[in-house]
Design an enzyme around this catalytic site. Structure first.
Site, PDB file in Angstrom:
ATOM      1  N   ARG A   1      11.749  -1.548  10.778  1.00 57.34           N
ATOM      2  CA  ARG A   1      10.267  -0.755  11.363  1.00 57.34           C
ATOM      3  C   ARG A   1      10.247  -1.792  12.937  1.00 57.34           C
ATOM      4  NH1 ARG A   1       5.221   0.494   8.058  1.00 57.34           N
ATOM      5  NH2 ARG A   1       4.595  -0.663   9.955  1.00 57.34           N
TER       6      ARG A   1
ATOM      7  N   ARG B   1      -9.338   1.540   8.594  1.00 55.64           N
ATOM      8  CA  ARG B   1      -9.034   0.387   9.332  1.00 55.64           C
ATOM      9  C   ARG B   1     -10.557   0.242   9.743  1.00 55.64           C
ATOM     10  NH1 ARG B   1      -3.266   1.208   9.097  1.00 55.64           N
ATOM     11  NH2 ARG B   1      -2.498  -0.711   9.809  1.00 55.64           N
TER      12      ARG B   1
ATOM     13  N   ARG C   1      11.720  -6.315   4.874  1.00 59.05           N
ATOM     14  CA  ARG C   1      11.414  -4.856   4.450  1.00 59.05           C
ATOM     15  C   ARG C   1      12.915  -3.823   5.716  1.00 59.05           C
ATOM     16  NH1 ARG C   1       5.624  -1.808   4.324  1.00 59.05           N
ATOM     17  NH2 ARG C   1       5.295  -2.416   6.293  1.00 59.05           N
TER      18      ARG C   1
ATOM     19  N   ARG D   1      -0.664  -8.284  13.406  1.00 56.27           N
ATOM     20  CA  ARG D   1      -1.088  -7.821  12.399  1.00 56.27           C
ATOM     21  C   ARG D   1      -2.375  -8.592  11.206  1.00 56.27           C
ATOM     22  NH1 ARG D   1       4.022  -4.831  10.266  1.00 56.27           N
ATOM     23  NH2 ARG D   1       2.658  -3.473   9.069  1.00 56.27           N
TER      24      ARG D   1
ATOM     25  N   LYS E   1       0.459  -1.721  -0.233  1.00 59.72           N
ATOM     26  CA  LYS E   1       0.309   0.132  -0.094  1.00 59.72           C
ATOM     27  C   LYS E   1       0.891   1.105   0.313  1.00 59.72           C
ATOM     28  CE  LYS E   1      -2.520  -1.129   3.547  1.00 59.72           C
ATOM     29  NZ  LYS E   1      -1.978  -2.211   4.004  1.00 59.72           N
TER      30      LYS E   1
HETATM   31  P1  AMP Z   1       1.150   0.810   8.671  1.00 63.35           P
HETATM   32  O1  AMP Z   1       1.804   1.197   8.597  1.00 63.35           O
HETATM   33  O2  AMP Z   1      -0.311   1.152   8.654  1.00 63.35           O
HETATM   34  O3  AMP Z   1       1.245  -0.600   8.958  1.00 63.35           O
HETATM   35  O4  AMP Z   1       0.708   0.721  10.499  1.00 63.35           O
HETATM   36  C1  AMP Z   1       1.470   0.738  11.688  1.00 63.35           C
HETATM   37  C2  AMP Z   1      -0.322   0.513  12.631  1.00 63.35           C
HETATM   38  O5  AMP Z   1      -0.464   1.911  12.920  1.00 63.35           O
HETATM   39  C3  AMP Z   1      -0.922  -0.400  12.789  1.00 63.35           C
HETATM   40  O6  AMP Z   1      -0.141  -1.639  13.300  1.00 63.35           O
HETATM   41  C4  AMP Z   1      -1.319   0.400  14.257  1.00 63.35           C
HETATM   42  O7  AMP Z   1      -0.857  -0.256  15.460  1.00 63.35           O
HETATM   43  C5  AMP Z   1      -1.024   1.837  13.452  1.00 63.35           C
HETATM   44  N1  AMP Z   1      -2.381   2.379  12.600  1.00 63.35           N
HETATM   45  C6  AMP Z   1      -2.054   2.416  11.604  1.00 63.35           C
HETATM   46  N2  AMP Z   1      -3.490   2.834  11.450  1.00 63.35           N
HETATM   47  C7  AMP Z   1      -4.120   2.518  11.691  1.00 63.35           C
HETATM   48  C8  AMP Z   1      -5.663   3.115  11.949  1.00 63.35           C
HETATM   49  N3  AMP Z   1      -6.635   2.982  10.705  1.00 63.35           N
HETATM   50  N4  AMP Z   1      -6.466   2.909  12.894  1.00 63.35           N
HETATM   51  C9  AMP Z   1      -5.771   2.030  14.146  1.00 63.35           C
HETATM   52  N5  AMP Z   1      -4.351   1.890  14.145  1.00 63.35           N
HETATM   53  C10 AMP Z   1      -3.531   2.284  13.329  1.00 63.35           C
END
Ligand code: AMP
Length: 239
Positions: free
Chosen positions: A181, A108, A148, A192, A33
């Site tokens: 990360r 989400r 990654r 996740r 994404k």
């Molecule tokens: P990402 O970089 O999109 O994989 O997000 C990393 C982490 O941020 C996720 O595993 C959640 O802990 C938090 N996070 C990101 N976007 C959201 C969202 N829309 N709602 C809740 N938690 C989020």
């Protein structure tokens, strides 16, 4: 966003005449994404709104939101809707979102989706969200996530298995040491994926039911996937 006749950057993809509006990229962690968002930003000249990036910035800056989010993110769980929605509301009120934006990682949950739909329907000139889900199989995802590495300076994304830097651990562009990360481990990845299946699958169904949903195959070259997303969005905007 009242007009569909807004053009994009001159000289590039000039055939794309529509204002893209809000576009939601969906897909499990690691489907690409973030990578696709960056491609679409270049094609449409609209911003990427990544809640993961916004939350990480809050964590880095030690804001009150960041202090709450840090532990939740480290466990791979979701930050509460109310906190994320407030953060998104601030970002979407910036003028660069007028022609549209790429939502990466938000909504989400069904609660976030309903909040966003309500917000957009209260703005008569705003286009509604169209959602595109990127599909990649589980084993591919695991390799992508655990392999990654990111440059903290240029934000360039590498993968030690399929797209390694020329020198191990070092960014090709600026020589900075690459980082992994904290949530890109196998254990956190599984959590996740679990959170994605439990909470985000209803978001897919929500947009599918509304007829504002398409799927693209994410196991193809980056530019091919991006073209697939553009075609899907154009198709959805015409219906
Ligand atoms: P990402 O970089 O999109 O994989 O997000 C990393 C982490 O941020 C996720 O595993 C959640 O802990 C938090 N996070 C990101 N976007 C959201 C969202 N829309 N709602 C809740 N938690 C989020």
């Amino acid at each position: 966003m009242s007009s569909l006749a807004t053009s994009v950057k001159p000289g590039r993809d000039a055939e794309i005449k529509i204002a893209p509006g809000p576009i939601l990229l969906l897909g499990a962690p690691g489907v690409g994404k973030g990578t696709q968002s960056k491609e679409l930003v270049k094609i449409w000249d609209i911003p990427q709104v990544s809640t993961g990036d916004l939350l990480r910035a809050n964590v880095d800056q030690g804001t009150p939101l960041g202090k709450v989010a840090r532990e939740i993110m480290a466990r791979g769980e979701l930050v509460p809707d109310s906190l994320v929605n407030d953060m998104v509301a601030v970002r979407l009120s910036a003028p660069d979102t007028v022609r549209g934006y790429i939502l990466d990682g938000f909504p989400r949950t069904l609660g976030q989706a309903c909040w966003l739909d309500a917000r957009l329907s209260a703005q008569p000139e705003a286009l509604s969200v169209v959602a595109v889900s990127i599909q990649v199989n589980y084993n591919q995802l695991l390799r992508r996530i655990t392999g990654r590495r990111i440059c903290p300076v240029s934000q360039t994304i590498y993968n030690i298995y399929v797209n390694p830097p020329r020198r191990e651990g070092v960014c090709d562009l600026d020589g900075a040491a690459l980082v992994q990360r904290a949530d890109d481990t196998e254990e956190v990845f599984k959590e996740r994926i679990r959170a994605y299946a439990a909470l985000t699958a209803p978001v897919v169904e929500h947009y599918r039911t509304l007829g504002r949903f398409a799927e693209v195959d994410g196991d193809r070259p980056i530019a091919v996937i991006a073209s697939g997303i553009v075609a899907a969005v154009e198709g959805l905007r015409k219906t």
